[in-house]
Design a protein around this motif. Structure first.
Motif, PDB file in Angstrom:
ATOM      1  N   LEU A  20      -6.919  17.676 -19.560  1.00  0.00           N
ATOM      2  CA  LEU A  20      -6.628  17.788 -18.142  1.00  0.00           C
ATOM      3  C   LEU A  20      -5.299  17.112 -17.855  1.00  0.00           C
ATOM      4  N   PRO A  21      -4.496  17.680 -16.983  1.00  0.00           N
ATOM      5  CA  PRO A  21      -3.207  17.054 -16.671  1.00  0.00           C
ATOM      6  C   PRO A  21      -3.401  15.809 -15.806  1.00  0.00           C
ATOM      7  N   LEU A  22      -2.658  14.794 -16.119  1.00  0.00           N
ATOM      8  CA  LEU A  22      -2.592  13.586 -15.289  1.00  0.00           C
ATOM      9  C   LEU A  22      -1.226  13.599 -14.634  1.00  0.00           C
ATOM     10  N   TYR A  23      -1.192  13.867 -13.349  1.00  0.00           N
ATOM     11  CA  TYR A  23       0.056  13.979 -12.620  1.00  0.00           C
ATOM     12  C   TYR A  23       0.594  12.608 -12.259  1.00  0.00           C
ATOM     13  N   PHE A  24       1.905  12.498 -12.167  1.00  0.00           N
ATOM     14  CA  PHE A  24       2.523  11.227 -11.826  1.00  0.00           C
ATOM     15  C   PHE A  24       2.066  10.744 -10.450  1.00  0.00           C
ATOM     16  N   TRP A  25       1.789  11.670  -9.510  1.00  0.00           N
ATOM     17  CA  TRP A  25       1.327  11.245  -8.190  1.00  0.00           C
ATOM     18  C   TRP A  25      -0.025  10.537  -8.287  1.00  0.00           C
ATOM     19  N   MET A  26      -0.815  10.819  -9.305  1.00  0.00           N
ATOM     20  CA  MET A  26      -2.099  10.125  -9.489  1.00  0.00           C
ATOM     21  C   MET A  26      -1.863   8.652  -9.801  1.00  0.00           C
ATOM     22  N   PHE A  27      -0.874   8.397 -10.639  1.00  0.00           N
ATOM     23  CA  PHE A  27      -0.518   7.013 -10.985  1.00  0.00           C
ATOM     24  C   PHE A  27       0.048   6.304  -9.754  1.00  0.00           C
ATOM     25  N   GLU A  28       0.879   7.008  -8.994  1.00  0.00           N
ATOM     26  CA  GLU A  28       1.472   6.417  -7.791  1.00  0.00           C
ATOM     27  C   GLU A  28       0.398   6.052  -6.774  1.00  0.00           C
ATOM     28  N   ARG A  29      -0.545   6.961  -6.547  1.00  0.00           N
ATOM     29  CA  ARG A  29      -1.608   6.670  -5.591  1.00  0.00           C
ATOM     30  C   ARG A  29      -2.487   5.515  -6.067  1.00  0.00           C
ATOM     31  N   THR A  30      -2.742   5.457  -7.357  1.00  0.00           N
ATOM     32  CA  THR A  30      -3.552   4.367  -7.906  1.00  0.00           C
ATOM     33  C   THR A  30      -2.842   3.035  -7.719  1.00  0.00           C
ATOM     34  N   ILE A  31      -1.589   2.964  -8.075  1.00  0.00           N
ATOM     35  CA  ILE A  31      -0.831   1.709  -7.950  1.00  0.00           C
ATOM     36  C   ILE A  31      -0.676   1.321  -6.487  1.00  0.00           C
ATOM     37  N   ASP A  32      -0.399   2.288  -5.610  1.00  0.00           N
ATOM     38  CA  ASP A  32      -0.285   1.982  -4.173  1.00  0.00           C
ATOM     39  C   ASP A  32      -1.578   1.373  -3.640  1.00  0.00           C
ATOM     40  N   TYR A  33      -2.712   1.960  -4.025  1.00  0.00           N
ATOM     41  CA  TYR A  33      -4.004   1.447  -3.561  1.00  0.00           C
ATOM     42  C   TYR A  33      -4.263   0.043  -4.107  1.00  0.00           C
ATOM     43  N   LEU A  34      -3.937  -0.179  -5.367  1.00  0.00           N
ATOM     44  CA  LEU A  34      -4.148  -1.499  -5.960  1.00  0.00           C
ATOM     45  C   LEU A  34      -3.236  -2.542  -5.319  1.00  0.00           C
ATOM     46  N   GLU A  58     -10.839   6.600  -7.469  1.00  0.00           N
ATOM     47  CA  GLU A  58     -10.996   8.061  -7.489  1.00  0.00           C
ATOM     48  C   GLU A  58     -10.835   8.647  -6.084  1.00  0.00           C
ATOM     49  N   GLY A  59     -11.403   7.976  -5.101  1.00  0.00           N
ATOM     50  CA  GLY A  59     -11.273   8.426  -3.715  1.00  0.00           C
ATOM     51  C   GLY A  59      -9.842   8.398  -3.218  1.00  0.00           C
ATOM     52  N   GLN A  60      -9.066   7.452  -3.707  1.00  0.00           N
ATOM     53  CA  GLN A  60      -7.659   7.368  -3.308  1.00  0.00           C
ATOM     54  C   GLN A  60      -6.807   8.421  -4.022  1.00  0.00           C
ATOM     55  N   ILE A  61      -7.131   8.703  -5.270  1.00  0.00           N
ATOM     56  CA  ILE A  61      -6.395   9.747  -5.992  1.00  0.00           C
ATOM     57  C   ILE A  61      -6.610  11.096  -5.320  1.00  0.00           C
ATOM     58  N   TRP A  62      -7.849  11.383  -4.950  1.00  0.00           N
ATOM     59  CA  TRP A  62      -8.183  12.702  -4.405  1.00  0.00           C
ATOM     60  C   TRP A  62      -8.225  12.731  -2.882  1.00  0.00           C
ATOM     61  N   LYS A  63      -7.445  11.857  -2.271  1.00  0.00           N
ATOM     62  CA  LYS A  63      -7.303  11.868  -0.823  1.00  0.00           C
ATOM     63  C   LYS A  63      -6.420  13.050  -0.442  1.00  0.00           C
ATOM     64  N   ASP A  64      -6.768  13.749   0.620  1.00  0.00           N
ATOM     65  CA  ASP A  64      -5.938  14.872   1.071  1.00  0.00           C
ATOM     66  C   ASP A  64      -4.582  14.369   1.494  1.00  0.00           C
ATOM     67  N   PRO A  65      -3.523  15.082   1.258  1.00  0.00           N
ATOM     68  CA  PRO A  65      -3.485  16.313   0.466  1.00  0.00           C
ATOM     69  C   PRO A  65      -3.310  16.000  -1.016  1.00  0.00           C
ATOM     70  N   TYR A  66      -3.840  16.853  -1.865  1.00  0.00           N
ATOM     71  CA  TYR A  66      -3.552  16.739  -3.297  1.00  0.00           C
ATOM     72  C   TYR A  66      -3.059  18.085  -3.799  1.00  0.00           C
ATOM     73  N   PRO A  67      -1.994  18.048  -4.552  1.00  0.00           N
ATOM     74  CA  PRO A  67      -1.268  19.254  -4.916  1.00  0.00           C
ATOM     75  C   PRO A  67      -1.887  20.151  -5.987  1.00  0.00           C
ATOM     76  N   THR A  68      -2.995  19.783  -6.587  1.00  0.00           N
ATOM     77  CA  THR A  68      -3.503  20.584  -7.702  1.00  0.00           C
ATOM     78  C   THR A  68      -4.418  21.720  -7.281  1.00  0.00           C
TER      79      THR A  68
END
Length: 111
Positions: A20-34, A58-68
Motif C-alpha cells: 500500500l502506498p504511504l503518502y507524504f501527507w500521511m507523515f505530515e498529518r501524523t507529525i502535525d497531530y503529534l 489513524e483518525g488524523q491521517i484519514w481526516k477529510d479531505p484525503y486525496p486517495t
C-alpha cells in the motif's frame, strides 16, 4: 522500497500482496497531530475502515479531505518508519473511549 515524488511503497519480500502506498501527507498529518499533542502520548487507533476516532493517529491521517479516494490501515506503517527514524516512541496509553490500555506513540523531543 520504492519512492516516488509523493509516496513511499514498501513491499515485504515474503508477502504476496501489493504494497500500500504511504503518502507524504500521511507523515505530515501524523507529525502535525503529534506536535499539537504537546509531546503527550496518543492512541494509534489503527483500523481497516471508518469510522476512525478523532483522538487517534489513524483518525488524523484519514481526516477529510484525503486525496486517495479510499482509506486503509496506514498508521502502523507510518509510525514504524517514524520510530525507526528516531522521531517517535511506542508507549501504552488509555483509549479515552473504551478505557482500555492500547498502543500509542509519543513524539520525542530533539535537542
Amino acid at each position: 522500497m520504492q519512492v516516488r515524488h509523493d509516496q513511499v511503497k514498501i513491499h515485504f519480500e515474503s508477502s504476496r500482496y501489493n504494497a500500500l502506498p504511504l503518502y507524504f501527507w500521511m507523515f505530515e498529518r501524523t507529525i502535525d497531530y503529534l506536535l499539537k499533542s504537546n509531546y503527550e502520548p496518543v492512541c494509534i487507533g489503527a483500523k481497516l475502515q471508518p469510522p476512525y476516532d478523532d483522538f487517534s493517529v489513524e483518525g488524523q491521517i484519514w481526516k477529510d479531505p484525503y486525496p486517495t479516494g479510499t482509506s486503509y490501515k496506514a498508521t502502523p506503517h507510518v509510525c514504524d518508519i517514524l520510530a525507526l527514524a528516531g522521531y517517535i516512541e511506542y508507549i501504552k496509553v488509555v483509549n479515552p473511549k473504551t478505557r482500555r490500555e492500547v498502543q500509542g506513540v509519543r513524539l520525542l523531543k530533539k535537542e
